[in-house]
Design a protein around this motif. Structure first.
Motif, PDB file in Angstrom:
ATOM      1  N   PHE A  98      11.976  -6.274  -7.223  1.00  0.00           N
ATOM      2  CA  PHE A  98      11.565  -7.512  -7.866  1.00  0.00           C
ATOM      3  C   PHE A  98      10.835  -7.188  -9.157  1.00  0.00           C
ATOM      4  O   PHE A  98      10.172  -6.148  -9.297  1.00  0.00           O
ATOM      5  CB  PHE A  98      10.650  -8.322  -6.929  1.00  0.00           C
ATOM      6  N   PHE A 100       6.009 -14.456 -10.590  1.00  0.00           N
ATOM      7  CA  PHE A 100       7.218 -14.501  -9.754  1.00  0.00           C
ATOM      8  C   PHE A 100       8.432 -14.173 -10.633  1.00  0.00           C
ATOM      9  O   PHE A 100       9.144 -15.073 -11.097  1.00  0.00           O
ATOM     10  CB  PHE A 100       7.376 -15.883  -9.102  1.00  0.00           C
ATOM     11  N   GLY A 121      11.167 -12.638  -9.846  1.00  0.00           N
ATOM     12  CA  GLY A 121      12.474 -12.738  -9.216  1.00  0.00           C
ATOM     13  C   GLY A 121      13.134 -11.385  -8.989  1.00  0.00           C
ATOM     14  O   GLY A 121      12.611 -10.334  -9.396  1.00  0.00           O
ATOM     15  N   PRO A 122      14.281 -11.406  -8.344  1.00  0.00           N
ATOM     16  CA  PRO A 122      14.962 -10.141  -8.033  1.00  0.00           C
ATOM     17  C   PRO A 122      15.554  -9.499  -9.278  1.00  0.00           C
ATOM     18  O   PRO A 122      16.026 -10.195 -10.183  1.00  0.00           O
ATOM     19  CB  PRO A 122      16.064 -10.566  -7.058  1.00  0.00           C
ATOM     20  N   ASP A 123      15.528  -8.167  -9.325  1.00  0.00           N
ATOM     21  CA  ASP A 123      16.145  -7.458 -10.454  1.00  0.00           C
ATOM     22  C   ASP A 123      16.785  -6.135 -10.005  1.00  0.00           C
ATOM     23  O   ASP A 123      16.858  -5.184 -10.770  1.00  0.00           O
ATOM     24  CB  ASP A 123      15.129  -7.205 -11.555  1.00  0.00           C
ATOM     25  N   LYS A 154      21.086 -13.677  -5.463  1.00  0.00           N
ATOM     26  CA  LYS A 154      20.192 -14.758  -5.890  1.00  0.00           C
ATOM     27  C   LYS A 154      20.954 -16.069  -6.031  1.00  0.00           C
ATOM     28  O   LYS A 154      22.014 -16.117  -6.665  1.00  0.00           O
ATOM     29  CB  LYS A 154      19.538 -14.397  -7.215  1.00  0.00           C
ATOM     30  N   SER A 172      20.232 -20.674  -5.914  1.00  0.00           N
ATOM     31  CA  SER A 172      19.221 -21.692  -6.164  1.00  0.00           C
ATOM     32  C   SER A 172      18.341 -21.940  -4.947  1.00  0.00           C
ATOM     33  O   SER A 172      17.203 -22.413  -5.071  1.00  0.00           O
ATOM     34  CB  SER A 172      19.887 -23.005  -6.582  1.00  0.00           C
ATOM     35  N   ARG A 186      15.775 -17.671  -3.684  1.00  0.00           N
ATOM     36  CA  ARG A 186      15.289 -17.145  -4.963  1.00  0.00           C
ATOM     37  C   ARG A 186      14.669 -15.759  -4.850  1.00  0.00           C
ATOM     38  O   ARG A 186      14.404 -15.122  -5.860  1.00  0.00           O
ATOM     39  CB  ARG A 186      14.273 -18.119  -5.552  1.00  0.00           C
ATOM     40  N   ALA A 187      14.411 -15.322  -3.648  1.00  0.00           N
ATOM     41  CA  ALA A 187      13.812 -13.992  -3.463  1.00  0.00           C
ATOM     42  C   ALA A 187      14.588 -13.228  -2.387  1.00  0.00           C
ATOM     43  O   ALA A 187      14.056 -12.913  -1.317  1.00  0.00           O
ATOM     44  CB  ALA A 187      12.343 -14.119  -3.087  1.00  0.00           C
TER      45      ALA A 187
END
Length: 351
Positions: free
Chosen positions: A23, A31, A33-35, A131, A133, A136-137
């Motif tokens: 993340f 926040f 988010g995922p990466d 990911k 809507s 989100r995590a």
């Protein structure tokens, strides 16, 4: 160089890299988010025909060929690097089979054309891939797919337009040395030729064909006598077979007709398709027969052999009769290579 025409090798493609679950973590971005990035693709194994090779000796001592695995994915949206493919160079005419299923994977007939023999695994998905809507995590990630691993049998068959067939010391090596630039070993004892020799025969400007000389065949080859049938497969791609007969054997007790019939019988035992190929009878060493008796002996041989096909009388040593034989071979090979004539379709005629 040692002639090797059959080997078994192991090829292993690389596994795909695993995906990454991470993340984004930066100051003032609570926040992120995922990466997590995806894994890289594993290396594949290809085979390619090389005109500069004429033996599989390289694979006799290097039997395992592995491609590298793909790199794993990393954070910050970084995908893993894909690994390089490896390319195995083999002689033109190599047949690649799966040893377990005996399935033909590829047949290398055109130089420079790459063929896939073991596919590398695809990389796994990182959590960035999942990911949505509503999710989100995501913390999901997938491992890389495994690459293919195979045990392969490589079998080389020479590509020649014309193949020479006959007993040891029938004069096959002498003939190919007389009509081409090939320089096989020639001696006055049987089984001088221990592996196939190729020679390019030039009939005229831009007129040529390839001739193959294989070790001699004797009666009982199916049971392993002599060198057996192991080299007959090199004639399976030939468009024409020349059955050379020693017309003047040094031993008076040897009957050339019986020797010729034994060769035909062994050919039929080995492969019916090879037996049914176009085959011409070539009576060699006629220079050792008295000119006054030659015609009568040839007629007697054909009658006893019950031969109805084409017959040529030559001398590989003095080249007597070789020019007529070579021109006839070229015409036959040219006709075989000619594209088929398309049938006329009246539906496309202009009104």
């Amino acid at each position: 160089m040692k002639f090797v025409d059959e080997v078994t090798i192991d090829v292993v493609a690389g596994n795909g890299g695993s995906g990454c679950a991470s993340f984004r973590r930066e100051k003032f971005i609570p926040f992120g988010g995922p990466d997590g990035g995806d894994g890289g693709k594993g290396g594949s194994v290809f085979a390619v025909a090389d005109v500069n090779l004429n033996t599989l000796i390289d694979y006799r001592y290097a039997r395992r060929h592995e491609a590298r695995n793909g790199e794993a994915g990393r954070g910050s949206d970084c995908n893993g690097a894909a690994s390089d493919d490896i390319v195995l160079r083999m002689p033109v005419g190599t047949i690649i089979r799966d040893l377990e299923t005996d399935e033909v994977i590829a047949e290398l007939l055109e130089p420079g054309v790459k063929v896939l023999i073991a596919k590398g695994g695809d990389g796994g998905f990182g959590n960035l891939h999942f990911k949505t809507s509503t999710n989100r995590a995501p913390r999901q990630k997938t491992p890389g797919w495994p690459g293919e691993a195979k045990t392969l049998k490589l079998e080389m068959r020479v590509l020649a337009d014309v193949g020479l067939l006959g007993q040891p010391n029938a004069g096959k090596s002498t003939l190919i040395a007389a009509v081409s630039n090939a320089r096989p070993k020639i001696a006055d004892y049987p089984f001088t030729t221990l592996y196939p020799n190729l020679g390019v025969v030039r009939v005229g400007p831009e007129k040529s064909f390839v001739m193959a000389d294989i070790p001699g065949l004797i009666e009982g080859a199916a049971e392993g006598a002599g060198l057996g049938h192991q080299f007959l497969r090199h004639l399976q791609r030939s468009r024409l077979l020349l059955h050379l007969v020693d017309f003047a054997p040094l031993d008076e007790n040897v009957d050339p007709v019986a020797e010729a019939k034994a060769i035909v019988a062994e050919l039929k035992k080995y492969d019916e398709a090879l037996y049914n190929k176009p085959r011409w009878l070539v009576l060699n060493k006629v220079d050792m027969v008295d000119a006054a008796e030659r015609e009568a002996k040839v007629k007697d041989f054909i009658k006893r052999f019950k031969w109805k096909g084409k017959v040529f009388t030559i001398s590989g040593l003095t080249r007597e009769g070789c020019e007529d034989l070579l021109r006839a071979i070229y015409d036959h090979v040219k006709a075989e290579k000619a594209p088929p004539v398309k049938e006329h379709d009246p539906r496309f005629d202009e009104v």
